[in-house]
Design a protein around this motif. Structure first.
Motif, PDB file in Angstrom:
ATOM      1  N   GLY A 170     -21.481  -1.303 -25.458  1.00 59.49           N
ATOM      2  CA  GLY A 170     -21.013  -2.329 -24.524  1.00 59.49           C
ATOM      3  C   GLY A 170     -21.406  -3.743 -24.929  1.00 59.49           C
ATOM      4  N   LEU A 171     -21.715  -3.926 -26.223  1.00 53.84           N
ATOM      5  CA  LEU A 171     -22.142  -5.246 -26.681  1.00 53.84           C
ATOM      6  C   LEU A 171     -21.028  -5.883 -27.501  1.00 53.84           C
ATOM      7  N   LYS A 172     -20.531  -7.034 -27.021  1.00 56.65           N
ATOM      8  CA  LYS A 172     -19.502  -7.758 -27.785  1.00 56.65           C
ATOM      9  C   LYS A 172     -20.206  -8.662 -28.791  1.00 56.65           C
ATOM     10  N   VAL A 173     -19.870  -8.538 -30.053  1.00 56.13           N
ATOM     11  CA  VAL A 173     -20.531  -9.402 -31.033  1.00 56.13           C
ATOM     12  C   VAL A 173     -19.489 -10.241 -31.775  1.00 56.13           C
ATOM     13  N   VAL A 174     -19.865 -11.482 -32.130  1.00 52.54           N
ATOM     14  CA  VAL A 174     -18.925 -12.337 -32.855  1.00 52.54           C
ATOM     15  C   VAL A 174     -19.016 -12.084 -34.360  1.00 52.54           C
ATOM     16  N   ASP A 175     -20.141 -11.480 -34.787  1.00 50.93           N
ATOM     17  CA  ASP A 175     -20.285 -11.224 -36.222  1.00 50.93           C
ATOM     18  C   ASP A 175     -21.356 -10.169 -36.456  1.00 50.93           C
ATOM     19  N   VAL A 176     -21.178  -9.417 -37.533  1.00 50.23           N
ATOM     20  CA  VAL A 176     -22.200  -8.474 -37.997  1.00 50.23           C
ATOM     21  C   VAL A 176     -22.543  -8.884 -39.418  1.00 50.23           C
ATOM     22  N   VAL A 177     -23.828  -9.172 -39.658  1.00 52.47           N
ATOM     23  CA  VAL A 177     -24.236  -9.591 -40.996  1.00 52.47           C
ATOM     24  C   VAL A 177     -25.320  -8.652 -41.502  1.00 52.47           C
ATOM     25  N   LEU A 178     -25.129  -8.122 -42.702  1.00 56.99           N
ATOM     26  CA  LEU A 178     -26.135  -7.235 -43.291  1.00 56.99           C
ATOM     27  C   LEU A 178     -27.104  -8.068 -44.122  1.00 56.99           C
ATOM     28  N   CYS A 179     -28.396  -7.760 -44.004  1.00 55.92           N
ATOM     29  CA  CYS A 179     -29.363  -8.525 -44.798  1.00 55.92           C
ATOM     30  C   CYS A 179     -30.604  -7.687 -45.070  1.00 55.92           C
ATOM     31  N   SER A 180     -31.454  -8.213 -45.926  1.00 52.83           N
ATOM     32  CA  SER A 180     -32.767  -7.630 -46.128  1.00 52.83           C
ATOM     33  C   SER A 180     -33.771  -8.763 -46.177  1.00 52.83           C
ATOM     34  N   ALA A 181     -34.583  -8.860 -45.120  1.00 51.16           N
ATOM     35  CA  ALA A 181     -35.573  -9.940 -45.050  1.00 51.16           C
ATOM     36  C   ALA A 181     -36.545  -9.805 -46.218  1.00 51.16           C
ATOM     37  N   LYS A 182     -36.888  -8.555 -46.510  1.00 46.05           N
ATOM     38  CA  LYS A 182     -37.919  -8.331 -47.519  1.00 46.05           C
ATOM     39  C   LYS A 182     -37.437  -8.695 -48.918  1.00 46.05           C
ATOM     40  N   GLN A 183     -36.204  -8.295 -49.229  1.00 49.31           N
ATOM     41  CA  GLN A 183     -35.674  -8.533 -50.578  1.00 49.31           C
ATOM     42  C   GLN A 183     -34.897  -9.847 -50.667  1.00 49.31           C
ATOM     43  N   ASN A 184     -34.865 -10.570 -49.539  1.00 49.93           N
ATOM     44  CA  ASN A 184     -34.139 -11.831 -49.518  1.00 49.93           C
ATOM     45  C   ASN A 184     -32.658 -11.651 -49.889  1.00 49.93           C
ATOM     46  N   MET A 185     -32.054 -10.567 -49.390  1.00 52.52           N
ATOM     47  CA  MET A 185     -30.629 -10.326 -49.627  1.00 52.52           C
ATOM     48  C   MET A 185     -29.843 -10.744 -48.391  1.00 52.52           C
ATOM     49  N   GLY A 186     -28.688 -11.342 -48.595  1.00 48.99           N
ATOM     50  CA  GLY A 186     -27.760 -11.562 -47.493  1.00 48.99           C
ATOM     51  C   GLY A 186     -28.110 -12.725 -46.575  1.00 48.99           C
ATOM     52  N   PHE A 187     -29.177 -13.474 -46.895  1.00 50.95           N
ATOM     53  CA  PHE A 187     -29.561 -14.544 -45.989  1.00 50.95           C
ATOM     54  C   PHE A 187     -28.588 -15.700 -45.970  1.00 50.95           C
ATOM     55  N   GLU A 188     -27.954 -15.960 -47.106  1.00 45.26           N
ATOM     56  CA  GLU A 188     -26.931 -17.015 -47.125  1.00 45.26           C
ATOM     57  C   GLU A 188     -25.863 -16.675 -46.092  1.00 45.26           C
ATOM     58  N   ARG A 189     -25.481 -15.394 -46.052  1.00 47.64           N
ATOM     59  CA  ARG A 189     -24.468 -14.965 -45.077  1.00 47.64           C
ATOM     60  C   ARG A 189     -24.953 -15.153 -43.638  1.00 47.64           C
ATOM     61  N   VAL A 190     -26.239 -14.857 -43.395  1.00 47.69           N
ATOM     62  CA  VAL A 190     -26.772 -15.023 -42.032  1.00 47.69           C
ATOM     63  C   VAL A 190     -26.696 -16.498 -41.640  1.00 47.69           C
ATOM     64  N   ILE A 191     -27.168 -17.378 -42.544  1.00 49.51           N
ATOM     65  CA  ILE A 191     -27.168 -18.824 -42.264  1.00 49.51           C
ATOM     66  C   ILE A 191     -25.732 -19.322 -42.046  1.00 49.51           C
ATOM     67  N   GLU A 192     -24.805 -18.859 -42.904  1.00 51.24           N
ATOM     68  CA  GLU A 192     -23.381 -19.241 -42.748  1.00 51.24           C
ATOM     69  C   GLU A 192     -22.856 -18.828 -41.380  1.00 51.24           C
ATOM     70  N   SER A 193     -23.181 -17.607 -40.990  1.00 51.09           N
ATOM     71  CA  SER A 193     -22.695 -17.094 -39.712  1.00 51.09           C
ATOM     72  C   SER A 193     -23.257 -17.918 -38.560  1.00 51.09           C
ATOM     73  N   LEU A 194     -24.543 -18.271 -38.646  1.00 45.62           N
ATOM     74  CA  LEU A 194     -25.151 -19.065 -37.575  1.00 45.62           C
ATOM     75  C   LEU A 194     -24.511 -20.456 -37.521  1.00 45.62           C
ATOM     76  N   ASP A 195     -24.303 -21.040 -38.700  1.00 48.09           N
ATOM     77  CA  ASP A 195     -23.654 -22.358 -38.729  1.00 48.09           C
ATOM     78  C   ASP A 195     -22.284 -22.306 -38.062  1.00 48.09           C
ATOM     79  N   LYS A 196     -21.569 -21.234 -38.371  1.00 47.36           N
ATOM     80  CA  LYS A 196     -20.192 -21.112 -37.881  1.00 47.36           C
ATOM     81  C   LYS A 196     -20.156 -20.939 -36.355  1.00 47.36           C
ATOM     82  N   HIS A 197     -21.091 -20.140 -35.817  1.00 45.87           N
ATOM     83  CA  HIS A 197     -21.004 -19.787 -34.399  1.00 45.87           C
ATOM     84  C   HIS A 197     -21.947 -20.605 -33.509  1.00 45.87           C
ATOM     85  N   ARG A 198     -22.765 -21.465 -34.111  1.00 47.02           N
ATOM     86  CA  ARG A 198     -23.808 -22.122 -33.339  1.00 47.02           C
ATOM     87  C   ARG A 198     -23.285 -23.293 -32.524  1.00 47.02           C
TER      88      ARG A 198
END
Length: 370
Positions: free
Chosen positions: A131-159
Motif C-alpha cells: 500500500g505504499l506509493k513510491v515515486v522512485d526505486v533506487v538500488l544502491c550499496s552504501a558500503k560499496q558506494n554503488m548507485g549513490f549518483e542515482r540516489v542523489i539524482e532521484s532526490l534532486d528530481k523529486h525534492r
C-alpha cells in the motif's frame, strides 16, 4: 557547571554534563570538541560499543506523526536482504501527500549475476502490495558506494526545494547514506555516527544544507521480528553477510530437513522431489538430515555441530517455533526469514514446508525475487 544547550551531532539527543548514566551525557572537557558528540556516540564511533537505547515502534511513529503536515521528500531506506522486515509498513499513513523514494540498500550482497531491472520491478510490485506509493526505486550499496549518483539524482528530481526526511529500520545503512548526502549537499564537517548496532540515532537530527533546507534523520526503528535484533554481537557478523551471497542449491526429497546453524530449521514435509535455493550468509553452514532425526539431532548438537549460536548464546534466544508454510502450485515463490535471508522454491509443483525460527522472527511467503 556549564549549562549545555546543544544537541549531539551524532544522535540528536540533548546534551547534558550531569549524569553519566542518562542519555546525552558528555564529559565537561569534551564540550570544546567540534562536532560535540555524546559519550554514547563517541563509544559507538570509536569502540563499536553499543548501549541499549533504542526507540520502539510507537515512539517512532509519534515522531513521524508530523511529517504529513510538512512539505518534504521522504526517503525510506530498505535492506534488499530483508525487504519485508525493513519496509516501514505504516509509512503510507504518515507521509500525507509527500512523495516517497525507496532507496534499496545492500545490493552488493546479491549474487553477481543478478538482473537489477528485474529487482526494481519486483520492489515496485512489493511496495504496491504494502500500500505504499513510491515515486522512485533506487538500488544502491552504501558500503560499496554503488548507485549513490542515482540516489542523489532521484532526490534532486523529486525534492523540489523541500526538506528530506530519511527513515529506516535499524541496520539498513541509513547513517552511511546520510553521510554521503551531507558530503554532496553541504559543506558541513559533521558526520553522523555509523555503527552496525541498532538504534544509533535517538532523536530527529536536522542537518542544514547549503540551500537553506534540511536533511532530517530519524531514529532507526527496532523491529523485534528481525533475527538480527535478537542475536549477540559475535553472531550478528555471521548472520549479516559481508560479501555477495553464493546461493546454495539443495535437491530434496520430502521428509528431509536442513539446519543453518542453530538459528533456522527448514523441513520439506511433503511434495515431489524438487530443488530449493538458500540465500543466506555464507558464514552459516548448512546441515542436512532426515526429518525423523531432526529433533534428536538438534537436541544433541545445538551449539556445537549446529552453530552459531553457541550453547550459551542459545540460552538467551527465544525457543525455536514452527511456521507451517504451504507453497501453492503454479507460481514461483520465496520464503523470507526476517534478518536472515530467504529460500527460493525452484519448482511450481507446490510443497508443504515447516520453518523453525526463534519465536517472534517473521516468516513470509512472497513472489520470487530472483
Amino acid at each position: 557547571m556549564q549549562h549545555v544547550d546543544a544537541a549531539c551531532a551524532g544522535c540528536g539527543v540533548k546534551l547534558q554534563t550531569e549524569n553519566a548514566d542518562k542519555l546525552g551525557y558528555v564529559p565537561q572537557q569534551a564540550l570544546d570538541r567540534t562536532p560535540v558528540i555524546c559519550q554514547r556516540c563517541f563509544r559507538i564511533k570509536n569502540y563499536n560499543d553499543m548501549s541499549g537505547n533504542t526507540l520502539n515502534q510507537d515512539d517512532f511513529l509519534k515522531l513521524l506523526g508530523h511529517v504529513g503536515s510538512t512539505q518534504s521528500l521522504v526517503v525510506n531506506i530498505v535492506d534488499i536482504f530483508d525487504f519485508e522486515g525493513t519496509l516501514i509498513s505504516g509509512l503510507a499513513r504518515f507521509v500525507g501527500n509527500n512523495p516517497v523514494v525507496l532507496a534499496v540498500n545492500k545490493i552488493d550482497l546479491l549474487p553477481k549475476v543478478t538482473n537489477f531491472n528485474r529487482i526494481v520491478n519486483w520492489v515496485q510490485r512489493q511496495a504496491k502490495e504494502f500500500g505504499l506509493k513510491v515515486v522512485d526505486v533506487v538500488l544502491c550499496s552504501a558500503k560499496q558506494n554503488m548507485g549513490f549518483e542515482r540516489v542523489i539524482e532521484s532526490l534532486d528530481k523529486h525534492r523540489d526545494g523541500r526538506d528530506i526526511y530519511v527513515v529506516g529500520a535499524t541496520n539498513v545503512g541509513k547513517s552511511t547514506l546520510i553521510n554521503r548526502l551531507i558530503r554532496d549537499y553541504s559543506d558541513l564537517d559533521a558526520e553522523l555516527t555509523t555503527s552496525q548496532y541498532p538504534g544509533t540515532t535517538l532523536d530527529l537530527v536536522k542537518i542544514p544544507l547549503d540551500d537553506g533546507t534540511f536533511i532530517i534523520d530519524t531514529p532507526g526503528i527496532v523491529y523485534t521480528h528481525r533475527l538480527t535484533e535478537l542475536v549477540n554481537k559475535q553472531d550478528l557478523n555471521k548472520v549479516m553477510p559481508e560479501k555477495p551471497i553464493k546461493p546454495l542449491v539443495f535437491q530434496l526429497n520430502e521428509k528431509q530437513t536442513i539446519f543453518f546453524g542453530g538459528f533456522v530449521r527448514f523441513d520439506f514435509v511433503q511434495g515431489q522431489r524438487q530443488s530449493f535455493t538458500f540465500y543466506v550468509s555464507n558464514a552459516l553452514s548448512p546441515h542436512r538430515t532426515k526429518l525423523e532425526r531432526a529433533d534428536e539431532l538438534y537436541e544433541e548438537h545445538k551449539g556445537e555441530l549446529l552453530a552459531p549460536p553457541s550453547r550459551e548464546a542459545l540460552e538467551l534466544l527465544p525457543k525455536l517455533t514452527k511456521h507451517p508454510v504451504r507453497i501453492a502450485k503454479g507460481k514461483l515463490y520465496d520464503v523470507s526469514i526476517s534478518g536472515l535471508g530467504w529460500v527460493k522454491v525452484n519448482s511450481d509443483a507446490g510443497a508443504d514446508l515447516v520453518i523453525h525460527v526463534p519465536k517472534g522472527v517473521k516468516v513470509a511467503v512472497r513472489e520470487s525475487m530472483i
